[in-house]
Design a protein around this motif. Structure first.
Motif, PDB file in Angstrom:
ATOM      1  N   ASP A   1       8.738  -6.565   4.533  1.00 57.82           N
ATOM      2  CA  ASP A   1       8.412  -5.230   4.025  1.00 57.82           C
ATOM      3  C   ASP A   1       8.455  -5.291   2.499  1.00 57.82           C
ATOM      4  OD1 ASP A   1       7.938  -2.559   3.707  1.00 57.82           O
ATOM      5  OD2 ASP A   1       9.856  -1.877   4.523  1.00 57.82           O
TER       6      ASP A   1
ATOM      7  N   ARG B   1       6.783  -6.315  14.304  1.00 57.59           N
ATOM      8  CA  ARG B   1       6.478  -6.034  12.903  1.00 57.59           C
ATOM      9  C   ARG B   1       5.288  -6.887  12.463  1.00 57.59           C
ATOM     10  NH1 ARG B   1      10.323  -3.158  10.097  1.00 57.59           N
ATOM     11  NH2 ARG B   1      12.351  -2.893  11.132  1.00 57.59           N
TER      12      ARG B   1
ATOM     13  N   ASP C   1      -4.755  -1.787  10.067  1.00 62.04           N
ATOM     14  CA  ASP C   1      -4.350  -0.487   9.513  1.00 62.04           C
ATOM     15  C   ASP C   1      -3.340  -0.669   8.384  1.00 62.04           C
ATOM     16  OD1 ASP C   1      -6.002   0.824  11.280  1.00 62.04           O
ATOM     17  OD2 ASP C   1      -4.386   1.443  12.650  1.00 62.04           O
ATOM     18  N   ARG C   2      -2.420  -1.592   8.568  1.00 62.32           N
ATOM     19  CA  ARG C   2      -1.397  -1.808   7.531  1.00 62.32           C
ATOM     20  C   ARG C   2      -2.023  -2.406   6.270  1.00 62.32           C
ATOM     21  NH1 ARG C   2       3.361  -5.692   6.738  1.00 62.32           N
ATOM     22  NH2 ARG C   2       5.063  -4.378   5.964  1.00 62.32           N
TER      23      ARG C   2
ATOM     24  N   ARG D   1       0.279  -3.751  -2.405  1.00 59.55           N
ATOM     25  CA  ARG D   1       1.300  -2.770  -2.786  1.00 59.55           C
ATOM     26  C   ARG D   1       1.640  -2.852  -4.271  1.00 59.55           C
ATOM     27  NH1 ARG D   1       5.860  -2.637   2.080  1.00 59.55           N
ATOM     28  NH2 ARG D   1       4.506  -1.725   3.693  1.00 59.55           N
TER      29      ARG D   1
ATOM     30  N   VAL E   1      -0.484  -8.068   1.809  1.00 55.19           N
ATOM     31  CA  VAL E   1       0.135  -6.739   1.767  1.00 55.19           C
ATOM     32  C   VAL E   1       0.940  -6.561   0.477  1.00 55.19           C
ATOM     33  CG1 VAL E   1       1.870  -5.250   2.844  1.00 55.19           C
ATOM     34  CG2 VAL E   1       0.177  -6.419   4.265  1.00 55.19           C
TER      35      VAL E   1
END
Length: 329
Positions: free
Chosen positions: A312, A39, A75-76, A53, A49
């Motif tokens: 996440d 991950r 990419d993430r 988001r 990230v």
């Protein structure tokens, strides 16, 4: 623009116990193995990230491998809306972190860092003129030669008035000289506007003082605010203007706590940015009610991260509705 600086790596997260000793999937000596899921991770990477988001304009500053893991990491970031024009690239491999998750969802890590790309980060010079905040922390401030380059960025940006946010996110297994590491941390404080850290980190960095007392001592050395994460007991902040505010943790299921502290860090910066509060002066002027709202938002965001495996973090729309059994008024 918020610039997040530091390492990007891959967490190897155990999925489930592989079975009792003596069955297939058991290591020599009888220790059960667990399947591992790669991950994207790393404290600063997770912060970037999470900010993307949530909808904050954010750039990532790091050195990322050209290997397949490095491509996935970039990419993430792009998928989260994070700008990557400041990212340096290298042919060395990506750092790996083997996670060990206990029955309560807390994770410990074994790191594979020798000869990896992120350690060779070089000072890029002054950050773009639209930079309003700089966030740093974790391995990037410990592992040389990159640590000295990140420290130079911290000192230079603080000197030109950028709000600097620091999460030391201590990894004791990577610290050869604890006393030297503590002295170095103390040297960062005059250049730090917002200090966020866990109670465990506070105890490690100041072993002779309770976390609350250590926070007050650190305030005297520079930060405008010190935010402590306390796990299931929630969050607290102490400020240079004398305020002390506590909020409870947001309730919810816990898959693991990987990335929870990083989500808190990002959520703090996001709410401050939304209210145009990314400055030391603004932090010093926040009242009790302001801090309660900011900390509650951060606690809610962290609860979403804890509810699913690995780092996440939530998207903005996931925080539009109350969490189950949320007691926030």
């Amino acid at each position: 623009m918020i610039v997040v600086a530091g390492e990007a790596l891959v967490d190897l997260v155990p999925q489930r116990p592989a079975g009792p000793p003596g069955r297939p999937g058991t290591a020599p000596g009888g220790t059960p193995l667990s399947p591992l899921q790669p991950r994207p991770g790393g404290g600063p990477y997770n912060v970037a990230v999470a900010l993307g988001r949530l909808g904050s304009p954010v750039s990532f500053l790091s050195r990322v491998s050209r290997d397949p893991f490095g491509r996935v990491l970039l990419d993430r970031l792009a998928a989260a809306g994070v700008r990557t024009h400041l990212v340096q690239r290298g042919d060395e491999p990506t750092t790996l972190a083997l996670a060990s998750v206990d029955a309560h969802g807390s994770a410990d890590y074994t790191f594979y860092v020798q000869g990896t790309a992120d350690r060779l980060f070089g000072d890029p010079g002054p950050l773009p003129d639209d930079t309003r905040a700089l966030s740093l922390g974790t391995l990037s401030l410990v592992l040389e030669p990159g640590a000295s380059a990140y420290e130079a960025v911290l000192r230079r940006e603080a000197a030109r008035g950028v709000l600097t946010a620091l999460d030391p996110n201590v990894r004791p297994a990577l610290v050869d000289d604890p006393d030297a590491c503590r002295r170095r941390f103390t040297g960062w404080l005059p250049h730090t506007g917002l200090l966020k850290l866990s109670e465990d980190d506070a105890r490690w960095l100041s072993p002779d003082a309770p976390a609350d007392r250590a926070a007050r001592q650190w305030l005297d050395r520079g930060p405008a605010a010190v935010v402590l994460t306390r796990g299931a007991r929630g969050l607290s902040v102490a400020t240079s203007s004398g305020r002390s505010v506590d909020v409870p943790a947001a309730p919810g299921p816990v898959a693991d706590t990987i990335g929870a502290g990083d989500t808190v860090h990002a959520a703090l910066l996001h709410r401050l940015a939304e209210e145009s509060l990314l400055s030391r002066t603004a932090l010093e002027g926040l009242g009790t009610g302001d801090w309660q709202e900011i900390l509650r938002f951060a606690a809610r965001a962290a609860a979403v991260t804890c509810s699913r495996p690995g780092a996440d973090p939530p998207r903005a729309e996931e925080l539009d509705r109350p969490l189950p059994h949320d007691e926030t008024p």
